[in-house]
Design an enzyme around this catalytic site. Structure first.
Site, mmCIF file in Angstrom:
data_model
loop_
_atom_site.group_PDB
_atom_site.id
_atom_site.type_symbol
_atom_site.label_atom_id
_atom_site.label_comp_id
_atom_site.label_asym_id
_atom_site.label_seq_id
_atom_site.Cartn_x
_atom_site.Cartn_y
_atom_site.Cartn_z
ATOM 1 N N GLY A 46 0.989 -1.226 -0.096
ATOM 2 C CA GLY A 46 -0.049 0.084 0.062
ATOM 3 C C GLY A 46 0.981 1.286 -0.090
ATOM 4 O O GLY A 46 1.982 1.341 0.369
ATOM 5 N N GLN A 51 3.018 9.774 1.347
ATOM 6 C CA GLN A 51 4.383 9.048 1.548
ATOM 7 C C GLN A 51 5.381 9.618 0.264
ATOM 8 O O GLN A 51 6.720 9.483 0.310
ATOM 9 C CB GLN A 51 4.183 7.930 1.619
ATOM 10 C CG GLN A 51 3.518 7.103 2.901
ATOM 11 C CD GLN A 51 3.405 5.469 2.859
ATOM 12 O OE1 GLN A 51 2.513 5.162 2.335
ATOM 13 N NE2 GLN A 51 4.239 5.207 3.560
ATOM 14 N N CYS A 94 5.642 -0.215 7.762
ATOM 15 C CA CYS A 94 5.250 0.702 6.931
ATOM 16 C C CYS A 94 6.434 1.318 5.881
ATOM 17 O O CYS A 94 7.695 1.361 6.526
ATOM 18 C CB CYS A 94 4.935 2.085 7.872
ATOM 19 S SG CYS A 94 4.681 3.650 6.739
ATOM 20 N N LEU A 95 6.397 1.767 4.627
ATOM 21 C CA LEU A 95 7.396 2.280 4.029
ATOM 22 C C LEU A 95 8.075 3.240 4.358
ATOM 23 O O LEU A 95 9.313 3.514 4.112
ATOM 24 C CB LEU A 95 6.917 2.300 2.508
ATOM 25 C CG LEU A 95 6.481 0.847 1.927
ATOM 26 C CD1 LEU A 95 5.995 1.077 0.506
ATOM 27 C CD2 LEU A 95 7.827 0.096 1.569
ATOM 28 N N HIS A 136 -4.724 1.309 7.620
ATOM 29 C CA HIS A 136 -3.202 1.908 7.610
ATOM 30 C C HIS A 136 -3.023 3.112 6.680
ATOM 31 O O HIS A 136 -2.363 4.237 7.094
ATOM 32 C CB HIS A 136 -2.143 0.855 7.465
ATOM 33 C CG HIS A 136 -0.825 1.210 7.363
ATOM 34 N ND1 HIS A 136 0.283 0.775 8.270
ATOM 35 C CD2 HIS A 136 -0.259 1.719 6.390
ATOM 36 C CE1 HIS A 136 1.351 1.181 7.894
ATOM 37 N NE2 HIS A 136 1.077 1.975 7.002
ATOM 38 N N GLU A 137 -3.576 2.985 5.507
ATOM 39 C CA GLU A 137 -3.475 3.904 4.372
ATOM 40 C C GLU A 137 -4.319 5.096 4.721
ATOM 41 O O GLU A 137 -3.780 5.937 4.567
ATOM 42 C CB GLU A 137 -3.628 3.556 3.068
ATOM 43 C CG GLU A 137 -2.997 2.109 2.426
ATOM 44 C CD GLU A 137 -1.291 2.294 2.934
ATOM 45 O OE1 GLU A 137 -0.820 3.467 2.708
ATOM 46 O OE2 GLU A 137 -0.734 1.265 2.840
ATOM 47 N N HIS A 140 -2.613 7.328 7.133
ATOM 48 C CA HIS A 140 -1.731 8.403 6.601
ATOM 49 C C HIS A 140 -2.561 9.569 6.199
ATOM 50 O O HIS A 140 -1.954 10.821 6.158
ATOM 51 C CB HIS A 140 -1.238 7.672 5.374
ATOM 52 C CG HIS A 140 0.128 6.886 5.779
ATOM 53 N ND1 HIS A 140 1.251 7.230 6.369
ATOM 54 C CD2 HIS A 140 0.311 5.380 5.521
ATOM 55 C CE1 HIS A 140 2.214 6.281 6.517
ATOM 56 N NE2 HIS A 140 1.616 5.280 6.139
HETATM 57 O O1 GNR Z 1 3.838 -2.423 2.588
HETATM 58 C C1 GNR Z 1 3.364 -2.281 3.798
HETATM 59 N N1 GNR Z 1 3.049 -3.336 4.345
HETATM 60 C C2 GNR Z 1 2.040 -3.498 5.400
HETATM 61 C C3 GNR Z 1 2.063 -4.828 6.283
HETATM 62 C C4 GNR Z 1 1.266 -4.720 7.309
HETATM 63 C C5 GNR Z 1 0.351 -3.678 7.380
HETATM 64 C C6 GNR Z 1 0.363 -2.575 6.600
HETATM 65 C C7 GNR Z 1 1.202 -2.499 5.569
HETATM 66 S S1 GNR Z 1 1.022 -1.045 4.602
HETATM 67 C C8 GNR Z 1 2.935 -0.956 4.140
HETATM 68 C C9 GNR Z 1 3.033 -0.135 3.154
HETATM 69 C C10 GNR Z 1 2.680 1.228 3.487
HETATM 70 O O2 GNR Z 1 3.704 1.955 4.635
HETATM 71 N N2 GNR Z 1 1.962 2.016 3.378
HETATM 72 O O3 GNR Z 1 1.266 3.254 3.997
HETATM 73 NI NI NI Z 2 2.486 3.153 5.705
#
Ligand code: GNR
Ligand code: NI
Length: 173
Positions: A46, A51, A94-95, A136-137, A140
């Site tokens: 995601g 980001q 999270c990236l 999660h997204e 953000h």
């Molecule tokens: O790549 C991602 N893996 C992930 C794994 C578990 C729960 C959420 C994520 S999202 C993350 C990419 C990211 O930072 N998206 O904002």
């Molecule tokens: Ni993230």
């Protein structure tokens, strides 16, 4: 299409609230394509526009697993219209926090309405990893990060490790 650099913590952009997309047009779709390319290259499941430094309410996702074909998903101006009382715990990454992982509790199922890449209104019911990823997204978009769901102790441990990694990186450059 172009790869865009991913903003990593601690960075003030990641705390910013993103603005709704007023019209889904070719410029929106060009950004979406860059986001998908950046997300797949990372690799990640995601990505939120903030980001890559753009404070717009756009998220891209793909939670498909090999050998299934890729299944990119684009959510513009998403809104959660229902969430279950039952929660699930998932080890999130999270990236914007490379190499950091922690268990986060969130509603197990959600229903979300959004605009797709053609600007068409859609509704999606999600559970499992897809529900985790959408929430999660969407965090953000509000400037909320997965570490904000953790205890103060766990959050400071992750932030300290991020600081160390950044200092090492700057020293090596
Ligand atoms: O790549 C991602 N893996 C992930 C794994 C578990 C729960 C959420 C994520 S999202 C993350 C990419 C990211 O930072 N998206 O904002
Ligand atoms: Ni993230």
């Amino acid at each position: 299409m172009a790869l865009r650099p991913i903003v990593t913590a601690p960075h003030p952009l990641l705390k910013q609230v993103s603005k709704p997309v007023e019209m889904v047009n070719d410029a929106t779709r060009a950004l979406v394509d860059d986001m998908l390319e950046t997300m797949y290259a990372a690799p990640g499941i995601g990505l939120a526009a903030i980001q890559v430094g753009i404070p717009k309410r756009i998220i891209t996702m793909d939670v498909s697993k090999e050998p299934d074909p890729p299944s990119p998903l684009v959510l513009i101006n998403p809104e959660i219209v229902w969430s279950s009382d039952t929660e699930q715990s998932y080890e999130e990454g999270c990236l914007s926090f490379p190499d950091q992982y922690a268990e986060v509790d969130r509603p197990a199922s959600i229903e979300v309405k959004y605009l797709d890449r053609d600007g068409k209104a859609q509704v999606l019911k999600a559970e499992g990893l897809l529900a985790v990823c959408i929430q999660h997204e969407m965090d953000h978009l509000e400037g909320v990060l997965f570490v904000d769901h953790l205890s103060t102790l766990k959050r400071s441990m992750i932030l300290r490790r991020m600081g160390k990694a950044k200092r090492l990186n700057t020293a090596a450059e």
